[in-house]
Scaffold this active site. Structure first.
Site, short mmCIF file in Angstrom:
data_model
loop_
_atom_site.label_atom_id
_atom_site.label_comp_id
_atom_site.label_asym_id
_atom_site.label_seq_id
_atom_site.Cartn_x
_atom_site.Cartn_y
_atom_site.Cartn_z
N LYS A 86 0.77 -1.15 0.07
CA LYS A 86 -0.02 0.01 -0.01
C LYS A 86 0.93 1.23 -0.15
O LYS A 86 0.61 2.27 -0.48
CB LYS A 86 -1.03 0.01 1.07
CG LYS A 86 -2.12 -1.03 1.18
CD LYS A 86 -3.26 -0.80 1.83
CE LYS A 86 -4.29 -1.76 1.61
NZ LYS A 86 -5.52 -1.50 2.47
N LYS A 134 -6.20 -11.73 -8.84
CA LYS A 134 -7.34 -11.79 -7.96
C LYS A 134 -8.37 -10.84 -8.75
O LYS A 134 -8.02 -9.68 -8.97
CB LYS A 134 -7.09 -11.41 -6.76
CG LYS A 134 -7.78 -12.04 -5.54
CD LYS A 134 -7.30 -11.60 -4.19
CE LYS A 134 -8.31 -11.33 -3.19
NZ LYS A 134 -7.78 -10.86 -1.90
N LYS A 184 -12.11 -5.17 -7.35
CA LYS A 184 -13.02 -3.97 -7.77
C LYS A 184 -12.30 -2.66 -8.49
O LYS A 184 -12.68 -1.79 -9.03
CB LYS A 184 -13.89 -3.37 -6.69
CG LYS A 184 -13.07 -2.86 -5.56
CD LYS A 184 -13.90 -2.06 -4.59
CE LYS A 184 -13.11 -1.26 -3.69
NZ LYS A 184 -11.92 -2.06 -3.15
#
Ligand code: TRP
Length: 332
Positions: A115, A197, A200
């Site tokens: 992140k 994976k 969204k």
């Protein structure tokens, strides 16, 4: 006397579109866990602000997620379902646990590294201490098990370390939680890049199915799913696209992979894609209807999360009180 059930805690971030990946990897299993465990489910809104959010959207996403969880079968008669920010003890215990967690441990978290790379202009302290808040979530409720996906295993391992460290420093305070790893169908891949994976945040909207996608959109996305050039429906290494379609089909129909493979013997990929798309749409239809219902009955949803938060807060407070006493805070 009825034997008391073991307790499960899990949380999910209200970070936007809820996908078929979230459903198959987490939510669907939460619904099943309710029979075997005393389940506590939270909307991890405190975690979500570690990445900058638009306030109105965050609010909307939290409500949508609550409505969707109810629609999929989270039952407020059996389980608690609330927002993390409504139970102030989460933030309070997180502070204490921060003082029992080493910088080195947090620096090793792969999610923090990922992140930080992704949000290089906002590497805030919350992003760094994210795992201690997660530990607080779990430890407040003395959860025996935590259903998590692969990506959260390292955080759960750290929660266990923190719990053990605290227990050894003082005396038995926290239950050391066990991971509860989801097996079959736990990992849904992108329909466009079946080695990645389903997410969204896929720049290609055809890569993911939103739980609110209407039937025609679902079928269209499956029709466009990336497969391979072999033209034979088999489940085996290397056939990522086909494996993914078969896995999804198996989960939404309850059929085994072998039976699914037999069903498509001698059939082409076009047939497979259409049938899987139709099966997914059919599976999601009753969920979507309930979702619409809950979105129209927001007062009911609010009643559920308010009542749950009140109960959760009482459990959490009893743990926090013990912790405060053990670390040496004066009691009021
Ligand atoms: N970090 C988890 C995720 O993004 C969500 C979460 C927050 C969680 N607190 C938790 C999961 C406690 C399990 C237990 O998926």
């Amino acid at each position: 006397m009825e034997q008391t059930k073991k307790r499960s805690f899990s949380a999910i971030q209200p970070s936007g579109t809820i996908t078929l990946g979230n459903y198959m990897g987490a939510i669907r299993n939460w619904v099943k866990l309710q029979d075997e465990f005393e389940c506590i489910f939270a909307i991890a809104d405190l975690h979500t602000i570690t990445v900058r959010q638009e306030p109105a959207k965050l609010r909307a996403h939290s409500l949508e997620l609550l409505a969707m969880l109810l629609a999929t079968g989270i039952d407020p008669e059996k389980s608690l379902l609330f927002c993390q920010s409504h139970v102030h003890q989460h933030a309070e215990l997180a502070w204490v646990l921060n003082c029992y967690t080493q910088m080195g441990e947090l620096s090793r978290m792969t999610q923090f590294k990922d992140k930080s790379a992704k949000h290089a202009n906002n590497i805030n302290a919350g992003l760094f201490t994210y795992p201690t808040l997660m530990a607080a979530d779990i430890l407040l409720y003395k959860a025996d098990i935590v259903p998590v996906g692969e990506d959260q295993k390292q955080h759960l391992e750290l929660s266990r370390d923190i719990a053990n460290r605290f227990n050894n420093t003082y005396s038995d305070t926290f239950t050391v939680p066990e991971p509860y790893i989801v097996k079959a169908g736990g990992r849904v891949m992108s329909l466009q890049t079946p080695t990645a994976k389903m997410s969204k945040s896929d720049p290609n909207e055809n890569g993911f199915i939103a739980l609110t996608d209407p039937e025609d959109v679902i079928i269209r996305k499956f029709k466009r799913a990336v497969t391979d050039s072999e033209a034979v429906v088999e489940y085996r290494e290397g056939k990522d696209g086909i494996n993914n379609l078969l896995t999804i089909y198996s989960v939404v129909t309850g059929k085994s992979i072998e039976d699914a493979v037999k069903e498509f013997e001698g059939k082409g990929y076009g047939d497979l894609k259409l049938t899987v798309g139709q099966a997914v749409a059919a599976h999601l239809k009753p969920i979507q209807e309930k979702y619409e219902y809950f979105m129209k009955n927001k007062d009911y949803v609010a009643e559920v999360y308010t009542k749950s938060a009140d109960i959760a807060s009482k459990i959490a407070q009893s743990t926090l009180r013990k912790v405060y006493k053990k670390v040496g805070f004066l009691q009021k």
